[in-house]
Write a protein that holds these residues in place. Structure first.
Motif, PDB file in Angstrom:
ATOM      1  N   VAL A 102       0.842  -1.201  -0.017  1.00 48.97           N
ATOM      2  CA  VAL A 102       0.120  -0.070   0.014  1.00 48.97           C
ATOM      3  C   VAL A 102       0.859   1.177  -0.040  1.00 48.97           C
ATOM      4  O   VAL A 102       0.784   2.327  -0.737  1.00 48.97           O
ATOM      5  CB  VAL A 102      -1.128   0.018   1.176  1.00 48.97           C
ATOM      6  CG1 VAL A 102      -1.598   1.344   1.122  1.00 48.97           C
ATOM      7  CG2 VAL A 102      -1.873  -0.973   1.193  1.00 48.97           C
ATOM      8  N   GLU A 103       1.949   1.208   0.793  1.00 44.09           N
ATOM      9  CA  GLU A 103       2.890   2.394   0.902  1.00 44.09           C
ATOM     10  C   GLU A 103       3.536   2.659  -0.321  1.00 44.09           C
ATOM     11  O   GLU A 103       3.560   3.760  -0.894  1.00 44.09           O
ATOM     12  CB  GLU A 103       3.749   2.194   2.193  1.00 44.09           C
ATOM     13  CG  GLU A 103       4.578   3.671   2.213  1.00 44.09           C
ATOM     14  CD  GLU A 103       5.275   3.600   3.431  1.00 44.09           C
ATOM     15  OE1 GLU A 103       6.418   4.470   3.801  1.00 44.09           O
ATOM     16  OE2 GLU A 103       5.376   2.550   4.314  1.00 44.09           O
ATOM     17  N   ALA A 104       3.862   1.585  -1.013  1.00 42.59           N
ATOM     18  CA  ALA A 104       4.695   1.723  -2.215  1.00 42.59           C
ATOM     19  C   ALA A 104       3.960   2.030  -3.173  1.00 42.59           C
ATOM     20  O   ALA A 104       4.363   2.973  -4.095  1.00 42.59           O
ATOM     21  CB  ALA A 104       5.246   0.220  -2.800  1.00 42.59           C
ATOM     22  N   VAL A 105       2.623   1.652  -3.457  1.00 44.61           N
ATOM     23  CA  VAL A 105       1.594   2.330  -4.161  1.00 44.61           C
ATOM     24  C   VAL A 105       1.264   3.654  -4.210  1.00 44.61           C
ATOM     25  O   VAL A 105       1.173   4.494  -5.365  1.00 44.61           O
ATOM     26  CB  VAL A 105       0.381   1.540  -4.354  1.00 44.61           C
ATOM     27  CG1 VAL A 105      -0.800   1.854  -5.264  1.00 44.61           C
ATOM     28  CG2 VAL A 105       0.555  -0.005  -4.979  1.00 44.61           C
ATOM     29  N   GLU A 106       1.028   4.017  -3.041  1.00 44.32           N
ATOM     30  CA  GLU A 106       0.898   5.457  -2.528  1.00 44.32           C
ATOM     31  C   GLU A 106       1.965   6.394  -3.018  1.00 44.32           C
ATOM     32  O   GLU A 106       1.981   7.458  -3.673  1.00 44.32           O
ATOM     33  CB  GLU A 106       0.700   5.699  -0.882  1.00 44.32           C
ATOM     34  CG  GLU A 106      -0.864   5.006  -0.672  1.00 44.32           C
ATOM     35  CD  GLU A 106      -0.980   5.235   0.817  1.00 44.32           C
ATOM     36  OE1 GLU A 106      -0.138   5.407   1.449  1.00 44.32           O
ATOM     37  OE2 GLU A 106      -2.101   4.971   1.275  1.00 44.32           O
ATOM     38  N   ARG A 107       3.277   5.880  -2.799  1.00 46.52           N
ATOM     39  CA  ARG A 107       4.503   6.514  -3.216  1.00 46.52           C
ATOM     40  C   ARG A 107       4.549   6.870  -4.632  1.00 46.52           C
ATOM     41  O   ARG A 107       5.063   7.658  -5.409  1.00 46.52           O
ATOM     42  CB  ARG A 107       5.770   6.011  -2.430  1.00 46.52           C
ATOM     43  CG  ARG A 107       5.919   6.403  -1.104  1.00 46.52           C
ATOM     44  CD  ARG A 107       6.943   5.651  -0.507  1.00 46.52           C
ATOM     45  NE  ARG A 107       7.072   5.628   0.857  1.00 46.52           N
ATOM     46  CZ  ARG A 107       8.200   5.151   1.717  1.00 46.52           C
ATOM     47  NH1 ARG A 107       9.087   4.693   0.855  1.00 46.52           N
ATOM     48  NH2 ARG A 107       7.990   5.382   2.841  1.00 46.52           N
TER      49      ARG A 107
END
Length: 78
Positions: free
Chosen positions: A45-50
């Motif tokens: 999720v954090e990788a996609v948001e970034r």
């Protein structure tokens, strides 16, 4: 096209996990049609948001400089 129209384009997003040299696992998210638009993080999720933040910044910066933004080719017909 406007910034909003470019931001609405459904670019391909690829996400995978990879093991680092120190044994940690990270999630890699990337928009392969947009050079340099990728991110890594401990969670998907954090990788996609970034990566999404990188995609928005890339499009806005390219348009502000008057440069062309890559647009995906249309899907193949059956």
């Amino acid at each position: 096209m406007t910034v909003e129209e470019y931001l609405a384009i459904p670019y391909i997003l690829q996400v995978w996990s990879r093991e680092c040299e120190d044994g940690r696992w990270v999630r890699h998210a990337e928009f392969p049609e947009l050079p340099g638009c990728f991110a890594e993080a401990s969670s998907a999720v954090e990788a996609v948001e970034r990566a999404e933040a990188a995609r928005v910044a890339y499009i806005v910066e390219k348009l502000a400089r008057g440069e062309a933004v890559p647009v995906p080719r249309p899907p193949l017909e059956a």
